[in-house]
Design a protein around this motif. Structure first.
Motif, PDB file in Angstrom:
ATOM      1  N   SER A 138      -7.483  37.335   8.864  1.00  0.00           N
ATOM      2  CA  SER A 138      -8.860  36.942   8.553  1.00  0.00           C
ATOM      3  C   SER A 138      -9.381  37.884   7.472  1.00  0.00           C
ATOM      4  O   SER A 138      -8.829  38.966   7.254  1.00  0.00           O
ATOM      5  CB  SER A 138      -9.734  37.055   9.802  1.00  0.00           C
ATOM      6  OG  SER A 138      -9.890  38.421  10.132  1.00  0.00           O
ATOM      7  N   LEU A 139     -10.444  37.441   6.828  1.00  0.00           N
ATOM      8  CA  LEU A 139     -11.046  38.257   5.782  1.00  0.00           C
ATOM      9  C   LEU A 139     -11.367  39.647   6.331  1.00  0.00           C
ATOM     10  O   LEU A 139     -11.103  40.674   5.706  1.00  0.00           O
ATOM     11  CB  LEU A 139     -12.337  37.562   5.323  1.00  0.00           C
ATOM     12  CG  LEU A 139     -12.934  37.963   3.979  1.00  0.00           C
ATOM     13  CD1 LEU A 139     -11.922  37.792   2.876  1.00  0.00           C
ATOM     14  CD2 LEU A 139     -14.171  37.118   3.678  1.00  0.00           C
ATOM     15  N   GLU A 140     -11.905  39.678   7.531  1.00  0.00           N
ATOM     16  CA  GLU A 140     -12.328  40.945   8.129  1.00  0.00           C
ATOM     17  C   GLU A 140     -11.137  41.868   8.404  1.00  0.00           C
ATOM     18  O   GLU A 140     -11.173  43.060   8.101  1.00  0.00           O
ATOM     19  CB  GLU A 140     -13.097  40.660   9.427  1.00  0.00           C
ATOM     20  CG  GLU A 140     -13.713  41.894  10.013  1.00  0.00           C
ATOM     21  CD  GLU A 140     -15.024  41.581  10.733  1.00  0.00           C
ATOM     22  OE1 GLU A 140     -15.126  40.486  11.309  1.00  0.00           O
ATOM     23  OE2 GLU A 140     -15.921  42.437  10.706  1.00  0.00           O
ATOM     24  N   ASP A 156     -22.830  40.804   2.201  1.00  0.00           N
ATOM     25  CA  ASP A 156     -21.560  40.442   1.581  1.00  0.00           C
ATOM     26  C   ASP A 156     -21.690  39.101   0.865  1.00  0.00           C
ATOM     27  O   ASP A 156     -22.250  38.158   1.435  1.00  0.00           O
ATOM     28  CB  ASP A 156     -20.528  40.343   2.708  1.00  0.00           C
ATOM     29  CG  ASP A 156     -19.125  40.303   2.209  1.00  0.00           C
ATOM     30  OD1 ASP A 156     -18.465  41.345   2.258  1.00  0.00           O
ATOM     31  OD2 ASP A 156     -18.687  39.230   1.728  1.00  0.00           O
ATOM     32  N   ILE A 157     -21.182  38.987  -0.357  1.00  0.00           N
ATOM     33  CA  ILE A 157     -21.345  37.701  -1.062  1.00  0.00           C
ATOM     34  C   ILE A 157     -20.301  36.667  -0.656  1.00  0.00           C
ATOM     35  O   ILE A 157     -20.393  35.515  -1.049  1.00  0.00           O
ATOM     36  CB  ILE A 157     -21.362  37.843  -2.606  1.00  0.00           C
ATOM     37  CG1 ILE A 157     -20.010  38.321  -3.141  1.00  0.00           C
ATOM     38  CG2 ILE A 157     -22.487  38.759  -3.062  1.00  0.00           C
ATOM     39  CD1 ILE A 157     -19.888  38.147  -4.642  1.00  0.00           C
ATOM     40  N   GLY A 158     -19.311  37.079   0.128  1.00  0.00           N
ATOM     41  CA  GLY A 158     -18.368  36.079   0.637  1.00  0.00           C
ATOM     42  C   GLY A 158     -17.029  36.086  -0.059  1.00  0.00           C
ATOM     43  O   GLY A 158     -16.750  36.923  -0.919  1.00  0.00           O
ATOM     44  N   LYS A 159     -16.233  35.132   0.321  1.00  0.00           N
ATOM     45  CA  LYS A 159     -14.850  35.060  -0.133  1.00  0.00           C
ATOM     46  C   LYS A 159     -14.775  34.748  -1.627  1.00  0.00           C
ATOM     47  O   LYS A 159     -15.563  33.954  -2.144  1.00  0.00           O
ATOM     48  CB  LYS A 159     -14.138  33.966   0.658  1.00  0.00           C
ATOM     49  CG  LYS A 159     -12.653  34.156   0.731  1.00  0.00           C
ATOM     50  CD  LYS A 159     -12.050  33.260   1.796  1.00  0.00           C
ATOM     51  CE  LYS A 159     -10.554  33.510   1.876  1.00  0.00           C
ATOM     52  NZ  LYS A 159      -9.934  32.746   2.952  1.00  0.00           N
ATOM     53  N   LYS A 160     -13.805  35.381  -2.259  1.00  0.00           N
ATOM     54  CA  LYS A 160     -13.586  35.130  -3.686  1.00  0.00           C
ATOM     55  C   LYS A 160     -12.231  34.453  -3.880  1.00  0.00           C
ATOM     56  O   LYS A 160     -11.466  34.295  -2.940  1.00  0.00           O
ATOM     57  CB  LYS A 160     -13.624  36.457  -4.436  1.00  0.00           C
ATOM     58  CG  LYS A 160     -14.985  37.116  -4.391  1.00  0.00           C
ATOM     59  CD  LYS A 160     -14.871  38.620  -4.520  1.00  0.00           C
ATOM     60  CE  LYS A 160     -14.180  39.211  -3.305  1.00  0.00           C
ATOM     61  NZ  LYS A 160     -13.830  40.601  -3.441  1.00  0.00           N
ATOM     62  N   LEU A 161     -11.916  34.093  -5.128  1.00  0.00           N
ATOM     63  CA  LEU A 161     -10.625  33.450  -5.369  1.00  0.00           C
ATOM     64  C   LEU A 161      -9.478  34.421  -5.120  1.00  0.00           C
ATOM     65  O   LEU A 161      -8.363  34.002  -4.810  1.00  0.00           O
ATOM     66  CB  LEU A 161     -10.532  32.927  -6.807  1.00  0.00           C
ATOM     67  CG  LEU A 161     -11.672  32.051  -7.328  1.00  0.00           C
ATOM     68  CD1 LEU A 161     -11.224  31.300  -8.556  1.00  0.00           C
ATOM     69  CD2 LEU A 161     -12.173  31.092  -6.285  1.00  0.00           C
ATOM     70  N   GLY A 162      -9.745  35.703  -5.288  1.00  0.00           N
ATOM     71  CA  GLY A 162      -8.707  36.718  -5.069  1.00  0.00           C
ATOM     72  C   GLY A 162      -9.380  38.047  -4.794  1.00  0.00           C
ATOM     73  O   GLY A 162     -10.598  38.108  -4.608  1.00  0.00           O
ATOM     74  N   GLN A 163      -8.602  39.111  -4.776  1.00  0.00           N
ATOM     75  CA  GLN A 163      -9.130  40.463  -4.562  1.00  0.00           C
ATOM     76  C   GLN A 163     -10.035  40.511  -3.335  1.00  0.00           C
ATOM     77  O   GLN A 163     -11.116  41.131  -3.356  1.00  0.00           O
ATOM     78  CB  GLN A 163      -9.880  40.934  -5.806  1.00  0.00           C
ATOM     79  CG  GLN A 163      -8.958  40.964  -7.012  1.00  0.00           C
ATOM     80  CD  GLN A 163      -9.303  42.046  -7.997  1.00  0.00           C
ATOM     81  OE1 GLN A 163     -10.322  42.702  -7.907  1.00  0.00           O
ATOM     82  NE2 GLN A 163      -8.404  42.282  -8.946  1.00  0.00           N
ATOM     83  N   ASP A 179     -14.072  31.017   7.472  1.00  0.00           N
ATOM     84  CA  ASP A 179     -12.813  31.720   7.229  1.00  0.00           C
ATOM     85  C   ASP A 179     -11.807  31.226   8.256  1.00  0.00           C
ATOM     86  O   ASP A 179     -11.409  31.948   9.163  1.00  0.00           O
ATOM     87  CB  ASP A 179     -13.092  33.228   7.360  1.00  0.00           C
ATOM     88  CG  ASP A 179     -11.898  34.061   6.927  1.00  0.00           C
ATOM     89  OD1 ASP A 179     -11.126  33.583   6.078  1.00  0.00           O
ATOM     90  OD2 ASP A 179     -11.738  35.164   7.457  1.00  0.00           O
ATOM     91  N   TYR A 188     -15.997  32.679  -9.841  1.00  0.00           N
ATOM     92  CA  TYR A 188     -14.915  33.327  -9.091  1.00  0.00           C
ATOM     93  C   TYR A 188     -15.245  33.400  -7.598  1.00  0.00           C
ATOM     94  O   TYR A 188     -14.414  33.799  -6.790  1.00  0.00           O
ATOM     95  CB  TYR A 188     -14.687  34.730  -9.663  1.00  0.00           C
ATOM     96  CG  TYR A 188     -13.434  35.429  -9.183  1.00  0.00           C
ATOM     97  CD1 TYR A 188     -12.165  34.928  -9.494  1.00  0.00           C
ATOM     98  CD2 TYR A 188     -13.496  36.596  -8.427  1.00  0.00           C
ATOM     99  CE1 TYR A 188     -11.016  35.568  -9.069  1.00  0.00           C
ATOM    100  CE2 TYR A 188     -12.348  37.253  -7.992  1.00  0.00           C
ATOM    101  CZ  TYR A 188     -11.114  36.730  -8.319  1.00  0.00           C
ATOM    102  OH  TYR A 188      -9.970  37.368  -7.893  1.00  0.00           O
ATOM    103  N   ALA A 220     -15.582  31.940  -4.063  1.00  0.00           N
ATOM    104  CA  ALA A 220     -14.863  30.811  -3.463  1.00  0.00           C
ATOM    105  C   ALA A 220     -15.773  29.630  -3.157  1.00  0.00           C
ATOM    106  O   ALA A 220     -15.396  28.476  -3.377  1.00  0.00           O
ATOM    107  CB  ALA A 220     -14.130  31.261  -2.209  1.00  0.00           C
ATOM    108  N   VAL A 259     -25.118  31.914   0.242  1.00  0.00           N
ATOM    109  CA  VAL A 259     -24.611  33.242   0.598  1.00  0.00           C
ATOM    110  C   VAL A 259     -25.232  33.688   1.921  1.00  0.00           C
ATOM    111  O   VAL A 259     -24.536  34.179   2.819  1.00  0.00           O
ATOM    112  CB  VAL A 259     -24.924  34.267  -0.518  1.00  0.00           C
ATOM    113  CG1 VAL A 259     -24.711  35.692  -0.025  1.00  0.00           C
ATOM    114  CG2 VAL A 259     -24.059  34.001  -1.741  1.00  0.00           C
ATOM    115  N   GLU A 296     -23.781  32.292   5.222  1.00  0.00           N
ATOM    116  CA  GLU A 296     -22.430  32.636   5.654  1.00  0.00           C
ATOM    117  C   GLU A 296     -22.479  33.450   6.945  1.00  0.00           C
ATOM    118  O   GLU A 296     -23.415  34.226   7.164  1.00  0.00           O
ATOM    119  CB  GLU A 296     -21.730  33.441   4.573  1.00  0.00           C
ATOM    120  CG  GLU A 296     -21.468  32.615   3.349  1.00  0.00           C
ATOM    121  CD  GLU A 296     -20.475  33.283   2.448  1.00  0.00           C
ATOM    122  OE1 GLU A 296     -19.453  32.665   2.165  1.00  0.00           O
ATOM    123  OE2 GLU A 296     -20.713  34.439   2.071  1.00  0.00           O
TER     124      GLU A 296
END
Lengths: 676, 676
Positions: free
Chosen positions: A70-72, A222-229, B68, B407, B409, B646, B649
């Motif tokens: 998970s992201l966390e 937190d702005i949330g999930k990104k495409l990467g990183q 997620d 970028y 998601a 945002v 979420e």
């Protein structure tokens, strides 16, 4: 050859396991160990080996194929890993100064003064965790329009940090989402009487380091999930009249007295801005190296795959490695050459930057130092786009060149692409940055036209422009492919191209202004067709020039000259070929032959390099543990590794947890069923 | 204008909410409703509305920003959604035949016969779930080298399906990972006496539909996470002497008698292969439409963003929408034009395919039917690469053009890019497919040279080649930008370009053969520089031609002619401009002006279309619920929507669960600490 000549002790550069890549390794025209030593140097090889071994032996860094974190959980792992890397303490301060290349990318720009040293100590002890809060929800590129304010209150000797509305919330700030306890917040500094002095950085505590709960007046998230990183927690923050002590201002560029008077070591805003160019450049130079690192890994994966994947062949019985196809060579080998050329450029530009920063640190206010700052700014502003785009396109090509297997996440081309992607955007959108470079060149030409100044720059990247009228008279005169297989051919063409584009851009800009456009409009109208290709051609020329000189210097071991010369020629001619239409349009090329020779030379160099490709990858590829791609492992056992990795995944053979839903509550399909 | 003229009832095409996009909407040169009706037709608009409304009102399809989900949960959701869509039963069989465009992409090729009808009934009742198992771990493109075997045993009247080793495991099979109960397995059919008859499809049960546990002898599992499309469970399977009844052979192309004699309605393998081209084309034509759909969504997001994002401006006080910058227009508007041109092409090619399939179904064995099959195969094999690459590059440009927010998601450009990516690979790697098209054209030219045959094809896409010597004498004679703003200019240039590349490719191929290359080698040597650009130029010409004719037909409402003409011209000239070097090289272009005019025409069309861009997006964008991108919503409230999403979420303001680790066990930094 004796092992000492080839590459020192085999502990440093161990032999690769035998396997399907042997055939290509045996056909290489040079010793990969010798090239590794020449390219990296023994010290750097040792340094890398120390780090890689430590990580490989540490369970915290274990690779878990197919882990679906998970992201966390992923961020937790990432946090623990960062902490552990701090603990390893791979690099001492003395080492940093002795060998600046080793801290590439970790340079922390300090805009404060001695009174902020305590923060730095806490950062190194990981008692606090910082972030850099510049961009806002509605402003990124146009930093002058940043709207967060910092009003000084002399009564309490505090600044009041405030976000006027949610559009001015700090946004996209790395580490701010969950982790950071302190932020360097850029805000408009205003002193009593509403005198504002532009953006300044303030250290603002945003969370309690014991509980990680937000400080009063700070809304942080937190702005949330990104495409990467996604190991990094990008965040946002709104400040509601948050008071910080006067000393929170990072005061290198300007300060406020206890009574509320603004003071600055710089005479005007312009000069203050100029002094900060160095710090902008360091971010961009770091991105160049990050991008090239991504491309290095992708190319290593794709070429080892191509040397072991067999598909079709001269007869139905015999299949050949896909690397034998001119199409596959043409898709991948230019990117291999790009890795070598851009990697060299990136290191050399970093050393230039070190020179600049030493000058800044020693208080050098000479004209040369200022010129050096401008030249590096121009080179960094164009090489960051060049490197990030080359990598973006290169990884995509690698992904496609590995077919379906390249689309499997465990083979890692996706994560490389996703992690590289923001390199095109942060520290300045690529297309906007290119304007910095074209403006630099146009400024030099204007200076020459109006003041008769020479084209001279500390790093000599523009000196050739002095001869521009003569260069513009030159023509492409190579008539055979054999004569074209040299980066000198491309160098001459690039010099012509930059002169041509510079003249055309200058004329077009003046023409737009004469026909009534404002400066703003005129520049916007010239950028697509003129300024952009000018900036790219200029930086490509510089990359080609530096790599050409590097591979032709007397210290290059004779046994490496042929392969390095080919890499240099391939990168140069391949890059140049994308400008073929301009070469024709401006008259440097004429007739069918010129274009044909250029195209054929690229293909000929690909063909000459294909037997060296695996050994060239062996030089740049990190150990398997780091590369972490079943289809790219050094033993070349493509299918065994891939099959093994698939079977190691969790739940690979298990039913899905939702299997009972499959058979219950079967729907009855109305019209379709009734008609069958 | 009356609402009936503009677009029928407003229930079908409701007004957009007022907001920041109003200014651009007011400036549009046409009515978006009128264009929507012209482009889609009222029936299709109604059909889409029915589906979108049903899904929007169904909680199973609710969007959950920032969710997620684990791979397993995501697949469960996807499975339930598929099931629900079956239940909705949006399309009756009658509708399918009446309006074939509606089943675009859902055509299921049946290679069986009446005895397999029971499977199809079970599929529609969702009692069984199928998959298509062709590719193996070590073979994809080269299907002839597939190694799974099916030996016939007359004693039991069974086939024995067997994987000789793990490299021959079926791999990448969609739905096989967790869900499928039955597979169409392609295996080499062998009858007693070791007579083998090439690949044939067999229905093999791989799991128990009640328990989803694997059947005896079948090792089946999931290949793991992919870069995208993770709702789909791609899998692998190895068969250990799995016995299936004789009737499991899908026997349209060939059958085995109970005694073990092979029989086929086709005289030879070549003819059998030719008959299967139709089914290959249908997959590729579907991919064209999938790719364009992805590009449509990306372009809608990026253009609405660009019309509302303001950054910089003529003065420090005034910021303008980034869509006002020629650079942003040049980056995005050609892809908007590409959506319109390629979408039209995709629909028209699908209707051609329907004609082909009707001929197949009715047993048409005429020469025209065979020629139609070849022509569609050639068009599909090049338009799939064109559409998937245009989309790949277009989405990347959209992502970058939206800066950092692109970028994130939740704004969806990443998932569009990832989901589009396999379009470049499956149903044939793009570069390999292009060979099919260049081979088709070379075959026609050889036929003309050797037999004096005319260039004629059922869809007339090659007919212009009859005049090729004359066409090759033509030159570009447009001298002003104004005269260049028409797709007719590009059409003429494309015809010259295809003739030039065809002649050059033919000559180069023959020259390679004369100098001793085998056919295999010669083709490989010609593909990069000749065959590949030939195939792309040919299909681009066909796309341009069809869209040009479409927008110039008399039935186009007068109020739409200007904007459609501009879209057609922009796509055509922009595509053409990538071949400018070849136009110069072959002598169609000469002098500085030709290239300048072409470049300026592209920029002029971008500028002419920028005020129409938002309305053009309104025509192609699905409702917000489907588009599902905060920065791309129809109300244009960029920051409100993004900020709102945002904050919705989960855990946005919460501490990370691992916060206690932050403050415990502080490391003591050795050398760094001691030196500070």
């Amino acid at each position: 050859m004796a092992s000492t000549v080839e590459g020192g002790d085999t502990a440093l550069l161990p032999e690769f396991p035998r396997g399907p890549l042997d055939a290509y390794r045996a056909r290489a025209s040079f010793s990969w160990k010798e090239l590794a030593l020449f390219t990296e140097g023994e010290g750097m090889l040792r340094f890398k080996k120390t780090i890689f071994s430590a990580l490989e032996n540490d369970p915290l860094f274990a690779r878990s194929p197919g882990a679906d974190l998970s992201l966390e959980k992923y961020r937790e792992l990432n946090f623990l890993r960062c902490k552990r890397i701090f603990e390893y303490d791979f690099l001492s301060v003395e080492d940093m100064f002795k060998s600046p290349l080793k801290v590439f990318g970790s340079a922390v720009y300090s805009s404060g003064s001695e009174r902020h040293l305590t923060y730095i100590q806490k950062i190194f002890r990981m008692e606090i965790f910082g972030c850099f809060a510049l961009t806002e929800l509605s402003h990124g590129s146009n930093t002058k329009a940043i709207r967060t304010t910092a009003h000084y209150d002399p009564a309490t000797e505090e600044f009041i940090i405030h976000s006027p509305d949610f559009e001015a919330a700090k946004f996209w700030v790395g580490n701010m989402g969950k982790t950071a306890t302190h932020a360097v917040v850029f805000a408009k500094l205003c002193v009593p009487g509403d005198q504002c002095h532009g953006l300044h950085p303030f250290i603002v505590q945003i969370r309690d380091p014991k509980t990680l709960l937000p400080m009063p007046g700070v809304m942080v998230g937190d702005i949330g999930k990104k495409l990467g990183q996604n190991g990094l927690d990008n965040g946002f923050a709104m400040f509601h009249k948050v008071r910080v002590p006067r000393q929170s201002l990072l005061n290198r560029m300007g300060d406020v007295t206890p009574e509320g008077t603004y003071v600055s070591p710089f005479k005007d805003v312009r000069q203050r801005f100029g002094a900060s160019l160095g710090s902008l450049s360091s971010g961009r130079v770091s991105i160049v190296s990050l991008a090239i690192l991504n491309l290095k890994l992708a190319v290593a994966i794709a070429l080892r795959f191509s040397a072991t994947r067999r598909q079709f062949g001269p007869t139905e019985e015999e299949e050949i490695p896909v690397l034998e196809y001119p199409m596959q060579q043409w898709r991948l080998l230019p990117y291999l050459a790009a890795v070598y050329a851009l990697d060299h450029f990136s290191k050399s530009l970093f050393l230039d930057l070190v020179e600049l920063q030493r000058g800044l640190a020693s208080g050098d206010r000479s004209a040369r130092q200022a010129e050096l700052g401008r030249e590096i700014h121009a080179l960094a502003s164009a090489s960051k786009p060049l490197a990030s785009w080359t990598t973006q396109q290169g990884i995509q090509e690698c992904r496609e060149a590995c077919g379906g297997h390249g689309y499997l996440a465990m083979n890692r081309l996706g994560v490389l692409r996703d992690d590289n992607d923001p390199n095109c955007t942060y520290e300045g959108d690529n297309n906007i940055l290119l304007q910095q470079t074209s403006n630099y060149l146009l400024g030099l030409l204007a200076h020459q036209v109006h003041d008769g100044a020479c084209f001279r720059s500390p790093l000599k990247s523009v000196d050739f422009l002095d001869a521009y009228p003569g260069i513009l008279d030159q023509k492409f005169e190579v008539s055979s492919v054999a004569d074209c297989l040299d980066s000198a051919v491309a160098l001459a063409a690039y010099k012509w191209l930059v002169c041509y584009l510079l003249r055309e851009t200058y004329q077009k800009l003046n023409q737009e202004k004469r026909s009534g456009s404002s400066d703003f409009e005129a520049r916007n109208k010239c950028q697509v067709s003129h300024g952009r290709p000018l900036a790219l051609a200029f930086v490509e020329l510089t990359v080609v020039q530096r790599f050409h000189e590097h591979v032709h210097q007397p210290s290059v071991p004779p046994s490496l000259r042929a392969v390095l010369g080919r890499l240099s020629a391939l990168y140069a001619l391949w890059s140049l070929s994308r400008h073929a239409a301009l070469l024709y349009r401006g008259g440097y090329f004429s007739g069918e032959q010129a274009g044909e020779v250029l195209e054929s030379a690229v293909l000929a160099l690909c063909s000459q390099l294909k037997d060296d490709a695996v050994a060239l990858v062996d030089v740049i590829a990190p150990p398997d543990f780091v590369l972490d791609s079943p289809i790219g492992r050094a033993d070349g056992e493509l299918y065994k590794n891939l099959w093994g990795a698939v079977l190691q995944e969790s739940k690979v053979l298990e039913r899905a947890s939702w299997w009972p839903e499959f058979s219950v509550n079967k729907p009855v399909i109305g019209s379709l069923k009734s008609k069958l």
